[in-house]
Enzyme design. Structure first.
Site, PDB file in Angstrom:
ATOM      1  CB  CYS A  49      34.444  92.448  35.690  1.00  0.00           C
ATOM      2  SG  CYS A  49      32.764  92.172  35.226  1.00  0.00           S
ATOM      3  NE  ARG A  65      30.320  93.293  38.515  1.00  0.00           N
ATOM      4  CZ  ARG A  65      29.652  92.198  38.199  1.00  0.00           C
ATOM      5  NH1 ARG A  65      29.994  91.492  37.154  1.00  0.00           N
ATOM      6  NH2 ARG A  65      28.646  91.796  38.930  1.00  0.00           N
ATOM      7  NE  ARG A  82      29.718  83.328  34.090  1.00  0.00           N
ATOM      8  CZ  ARG A  82      29.744  84.620  34.398  1.00  0.00           C
ATOM      9  NH1 ARG A  82      30.106  85.497  33.508  1.00  0.00           N
ATOM     10  NH2 ARG A  82      29.420  85.031  35.595  1.00  0.00           N
ATOM     11  CE  LYS A 142      24.229  84.538  36.632  1.00  0.00           C
ATOM     12  NZ  LYS A 142      25.288  85.241  37.374  1.00  0.00           N
ATOM     13  CG  ASN A 143      22.502  86.893  39.947  1.00  0.00           C
ATOM     14  OD1 ASN A 143      23.427  86.227  39.473  1.00  0.00           O
ATOM     15  ND2 ASN A 143      22.167  88.082  39.486  1.00  0.00           N
ATOM     16  CG  ASP A 150      21.710  91.295  35.985  1.00  0.00           C
ATOM     17  OD1 ASP A 150      22.699  91.967  35.645  1.00  0.00           O
ATOM     18  OD2 ASP A 150      21.735  90.508  36.953  1.00  0.00           O
TER      19      ASP A 150
HETATM   20  C1  UD1 Z   1      24.931  91.423  41.416  1.00  0.00           C
HETATM   21  C2  UD1 Z   1      24.474  90.403  40.409  1.00  0.00           C
HETATM   22  C3  UD1 Z   1      24.546  90.967  38.998  1.00  0.00           C
HETATM   23  C4  UD1 Z   1      23.763  92.277  38.911  1.00  0.00           C
HETATM   24  C5  UD1 Z   1      24.205  93.231  40.012  1.00  0.00           C
HETATM   25  C6  UD1 Z   1      23.357  94.498  40.080  1.00  0.00           C
HETATM   26  C7  UD1 Z   1      25.091  88.282  41.424  1.00  0.00           C
HETATM   27  C8  UD1 Z   1      25.957  87.077  41.380  1.00  0.00           C
HETATM   28  N1  UD1 Z   1      25.334  89.228  40.508  1.00  0.00           N
HETATM   29  O1  UD1 Z   1      26.289  91.722  41.137  1.00  0.00           O
HETATM   30  O2  UD1 Z   1      23.979  90.001  38.103  1.00  0.00           O
HETATM   31  O3  UD1 Z   1      24.014  92.886  37.662  1.00  0.00           O
HETATM   32  O4  UD1 Z   1      24.116  92.588  41.299  1.00  0.00           O
HETATM   33  O5  UD1 Z   1      22.016  94.165  40.259  1.00  0.00           O
HETATM   34  O6  UD1 Z   1      24.165  88.366  42.199  1.00  0.00           O
HETATM   35  N2  UD1 Z   1      30.279  98.374  43.794  1.00  0.00           N
HETATM   36  C9  UD1 Z   1      31.301  99.090  44.379  1.00  0.00           C
HETATM   37  N3  UD1 Z   1      32.000  98.500  45.397  1.00  0.00           N
HETATM   38  C10 UD1 Z   1      31.714  97.250  45.858  1.00  0.00           C
HETATM   39  C11 UD1 Z   1      30.656  96.532  45.243  1.00  0.00           C
HETATM   40  C12 UD1 Z   1      29.950  97.124  44.220  1.00  0.00           C
HETATM   41  O7  UD1 Z   1      31.594 100.230  43.996  1.00  0.00           O
HETATM   42  O8  UD1 Z   1      32.380  96.777  46.774  1.00  0.00           O
HETATM   43  C13 UD1 Z   1      29.505  98.981  42.684  1.00  0.00           C
HETATM   44  C14 UD1 Z   1      29.592  98.197  41.397  1.00  0.00           C
HETATM   45  O9  UD1 Z   1      30.738  98.513  40.647  1.00  0.00           O
HETATM   46  C15 UD1 Z   1      28.315  98.599  40.695  1.00  0.00           C
HETATM   47  C16 UD1 Z   1      27.341  98.788  41.864  1.00  0.00           C
HETATM   48  O10 UD1 Z   1      28.145  98.934  43.030  1.00  0.00           O
HETATM   49  O11 UD1 Z   1      28.497  99.835  40.050  1.00  0.00           O
HETATM   50  C17 UD1 Z   1      26.369  97.642  42.074  1.00  0.00           C
HETATM   51  O12 UD1 Z   1      27.071  96.422  42.091  1.00  0.00           O
HETATM   52  P1  UD1 Z   1      26.598  95.175  42.976  1.00  0.00           P
HETATM   53  O13 UD1 Z   1      25.177  95.372  43.366  1.00  0.00           O
HETATM   54  O14 UD1 Z   1      27.580  94.956  44.061  1.00  0.00           O
HETATM   55  O15 UD1 Z   1      26.706  94.005  41.927  1.00  0.00           O
HETATM   56  P2  UD1 Z   1      27.161  92.506  42.204  1.00  0.00           P
HETATM   57  O16 UD1 Z   1      26.770  92.091  43.570  1.00  0.00           O
HETATM   58  O17 UD1 Z   1      28.568  92.341  41.785  1.00  0.00           O
END
Ligand code: UD1
Length: 427
Positions: free
Chosen positions: A123, A128, A405, A22-23, A313
């Site tokens: 979320c 996030r 999903r 999925k990701n 995850d």
């Molecule tokens: C992706 C995955 C999700 C997985 C996560 C962590 C997809 C579609 N989803 O989510 O399944 O759980 O990686 O492996 O691929 N953060 C910030 N600012 C930002 C972005 C992130 O502070 O702009 C923080 C988030 O709140 C979190 C951490 O960084 O605490 C990691 O998040 P991130 O790796 O960005 O997760 P996603 O890409 O949303």
């Protein structure tokens, strides 16, 4: 609303096919916006999130065509054609439902020179924010403007100049957005402390097939030399390591034996190491991974962290499994601040779990008992399915749309290996 009914206590056994990730799918699909030529993705999982992403691409002017797959097949082939990008907006309505839709930001910016996305808001698993997505694009030369809950990124006259960004914390999505913007930059983009999840390597592999120039793939430092244009490609989505890990837990918690066909052990070192520590037998086979469990599981101390460490995850699924271990396990969640929402539901099934901030202590119990439960996110829902598979009596898992999903035809895959599980559509 649909729900899943499980009568637990049956050891699973047999061959279970693993779907495309999925990701990975959700970051490969927006790559089609980077070229006017067709991009064909094979092994795309049949999931609600993939459909939603397809609809978003349609709204931006891309056509999506599913090719000759039979209803009984797992996975599909989709060709995406973005001859012209006709809109550059990802609206609140879509971003709210599917956070990954912000992954159109980088490619739209690169291709159309402008992109507007809704700020995602809260979320279920935490705050996030998308500040890192925006800071990375700004460091590569994009101009940003925020108004009324939307952020617009624009390429300055003369194109995206490129630049260097060092991520203060590792972010999968922000790394993906930055890569997708960088491949069409005028200059060189350097990303430091970049995420290096296998899904990001998959993204880079597709982009290289489309003509991109990326150095350092699979490391935390990526050097991307922008190209004037990219071309089309045909690419097969990598196997889903989280789906495979979840079904490995299903074998473990039921004392069964499963061959996870198509799973890639290479992407799953931390998951496999943790499974082995619980006493589960894991073996790489020619077609995937074989997982066998016998007797009581051993307790674990486990902390989530970015790849190559143990993935957030998989935290909820391991927690369900450890509810039946022989002793106390300590789990620490370091990625998301609110990812223990399955705990009260597992407790309703007889689990003994105490949460203190980011740490959860799971004391193994003799048995779990079936109950009516619901979860607020995808992986939490899977932890309840796992608990239900091992529990005495019947478990009803509500809010199945979370599972739809991210798990392709879950009840079909599980019943084929001996689970007593069905979907109740009138529930
Ligand atoms: C992706 C995955 C999700 C997985 C996560 C962590 C997809 C579609 N989803 O989510 O399944 O759980 O990686 O492996 O691929 N953060 C910030 N600012 C930002 C972005 C992130 O502070 O702009 C923080 C988030 O709140 C979190 C951490 O960084 O605490 C990691 O998040 P991130 O790796 O960005 O997760 P996603 O890409 O949303």
């Amino acid at each position: 609303m649909d729900r899943i009914l499980i009568r637990g206590g049956k050891p699973l056994s047999g061959r279970l096919p693993i779907s495309g990730a999925k990701n990975a799918a959700l970051t490969l699909m927006p790559c089609a916006l980077l070229t006017d030529e067709p991009v064909t993705l094979r092994n795309l999982p049949r999931l609600a999130d993939v459909d939603s992403f397809g609809h978003l691409l349609n709204q931006l002017g891309a056509s999506t065509q599913i090719e000759g797959s039979r209803p009984e097949d797992f996975g599909r082939v989709m060709t995406i054609r973005a001859g012209k990008v006709t809109a550059t907006l990802a609206p609140y309505d879509i971003v709210r439902k599917m956070r990954a839709s912000i992954l159109v930001l980088g490619p739209l910016l690169a291709r159309a020179g402008e992109a507007t996305v809704s700020l995602p808001g809260g979320c279920a698993i935490g705050n996030r924010p998308i500040d890192l997505h925006l800071k990375a694009l700004e460091a590569l030369g994009a101009e940003l403007e925020t108004a009324s809950g939307y952020v617009t990124a624009r390429v300055p006259d003369g194109g995206l100049p490129g630049g260097t960004f060092s991520f203060p914390i590792v972010s999968v999505g922000a790394t993906e957005n930055a890569i997708m913007a960088a491949v069409l930059a005028n200059g060189t983009c350097i990303l430091e402390n970049a995420a290096r999840e296998p899904e990001i390597v998959d993204l880079c592999n597709l982009l290289v097939d489309m003509g991109a120039n990326i150095e350092g793939m699979g490391t935390d430092k990526l050097v991307i030399h922008g190209k004037q244009r990219l071309h089309g490609a045909t690419y097969s989505v990598m196997p889903d390591r989280i789906e495979a890990g979840s079904y490995a837990c299903a074998a473990a918690i039921t004392g069964g034996e499963l061959e996870l066909a198509g799973a890639s052990a290479n992407d799953m070192h931390a998951i496999i190491a943790a499974l082995r520590e619980t006493g589960v037998h894991v073996e790489e086979t020619r077609s995937g991974i074989k997982v066998a469990a016998d007797g009581k599981l051993k307790p674990l101390t486990l902390s989530t962290a970015p790849f190559p460490a143990f993935p957030t995850d998989m935290q909820a699924q391991f927690m369900a499994m450890l509810c039946l271990a022989d002793g106390a396990s300590v789990l620490t969640e370091t990625i998301f601040e609110n990812r223990y929402m399955h705990v009260p539901e597992l407790a309703r099934m007889g689990a003994d779990i105490r949460v203190d901030g980011r740490t959860a202590i799971v004391r193994g119990v003799e048995k779990l008992t079936g109950a009516e439960v619901m979860a607020t996110d995808l992986r939490a829902s899977m932890s309840l399915i796992l608990a239900g598979l091992a529990a005495e009596g019947e478990t009803k898992v509500n809010r199945v749309y979370h599972l739809d999903r991210g798990y392709e035809r879950l009840e079909e895959k599980l019943s084929a290996v001996g689970a007593d599980i069905e979907r109740d559509s009138d529930g």
